[in-house]
Motif scaffolding. Structure first.
Motif, short mmCIF file in Angstrom:
data_model
loop_
_atom_site.label_atom_id
_atom_site.label_comp_id
_atom_site.label_asym_id
_atom_site.label_seq_id
_atom_site.Cartn_x
_atom_site.Cartn_y
_atom_site.Cartn_z
N THR A 46 0.82 -1.21 0.00
CA THR A 46 0.00 0.00 0.00
C THR A 46 0.86 1.26 0.00
N SER A 47 0.34 2.28 -0.61
CA SER A 47 1.02 3.58 -0.62
C SER A 47 0.72 4.38 0.65
N VAL A 48 -0.18 3.86 1.49
CA VAL A 48 -0.59 4.55 2.71
C VAL A 48 0.15 3.94 3.90
N ASP A 49 1.08 4.68 4.47
CA ASP A 49 1.84 4.18 5.61
C ASP A 49 0.98 4.12 6.87
N ASN A 50 1.37 3.23 7.78
CA ASN A 50 0.70 3.06 9.07
C ASN A 50 -0.77 2.70 8.95
N SER A 51 -1.10 1.83 8.00
CA SER A 51 -2.51 1.49 7.77
C SER A 51 -2.87 0.08 8.22
N ILE A 52 -2.01 -0.57 8.98
CA ILE A 52 -2.27 -1.96 9.39
C ILE A 52 -3.56 -2.08 10.19
N THR A 53 -3.86 -1.12 11.05
CA THR A 53 -5.08 -1.18 11.86
C THR A 53 -6.31 -1.09 10.97
N ARG A 54 -6.28 -0.23 9.98
CA ARG A 54 -7.41 -0.09 9.05
C ARG A 54 -7.65 -1.38 8.28
N TRP A 55 -6.56 -1.99 7.80
CA TRP A 55 -6.70 -3.23 7.04
C TRP A 55 -7.20 -4.37 7.91
N ARG A 56 -6.67 -4.48 9.12
CA ARG A 56 -7.13 -5.54 10.02
C ARG A 56 -8.63 -5.38 10.30
N ALA A 57 -9.07 -4.17 10.57
CA ALA A 57 -10.49 -3.91 10.83
C ALA A 57 -11.34 -4.26 9.62
N LEU A 58 -10.85 -3.95 8.43
CA LEU A 58 -11.61 -4.25 7.21
C LEU A 58 -11.80 -5.76 7.06
N PHE A 59 -10.75 -6.54 7.27
CA PHE A 59 -10.88 -7.99 7.13
C PHE A 59 -11.73 -8.59 8.24
#
Length: 99
Positions: A46-59
């Motif tokens: 991803t081009s968006v840094d520090n987005s692990i929390t967003r991705w985890r929530a999405l899944f």
């Protein structure tokens, strides 16, 4: 560019491969390859840094509404919104289910 990986328990199996989206359009590309395992392995660039929390929530949200398939999901994200990301992921799973 940030690289994120996840593994989630899979509750169903699909066959084949599928592609949804186009990364170069400011959107997101999702590639799925089914297997007979018991996990969904997700690799995100991803081009968006520090987005692990967003991705985890999405899944977690996707898995709460439908069962995740076994296989490998590769996502190339160029700043897609969570709504667009969810649509692309659901599209690629649906395409693989029709293969």
């Amino acid at each position: 560019m940030e690289q994120i990986t996840f593994s989630f328990p899979a509750m169903r199996t699909l066959k084949g491969r599928a592609l949804a989206g186009v990364v170069g359009s400011g959107d997101m590309e999702a590639l799925f390859v089914a297997d007979n395992g018991q996990t969904l392995n997700v690799a995100i660039v991803t081009s968006v840094d520090n987005s692990i929390t967003r991705w985890r929530a999405l899944f977690e949200r996707i898995s709460a509404f439908s069962s995740l398939p076994a296989g490998t999901l590769t996502l190339h994200d160029f700043g897609a919104t969570p709504g667009v990301a969810r649509i692309r992921i659901e599209q690629v799973f649906e395409e693989a289910s029709d293969a």
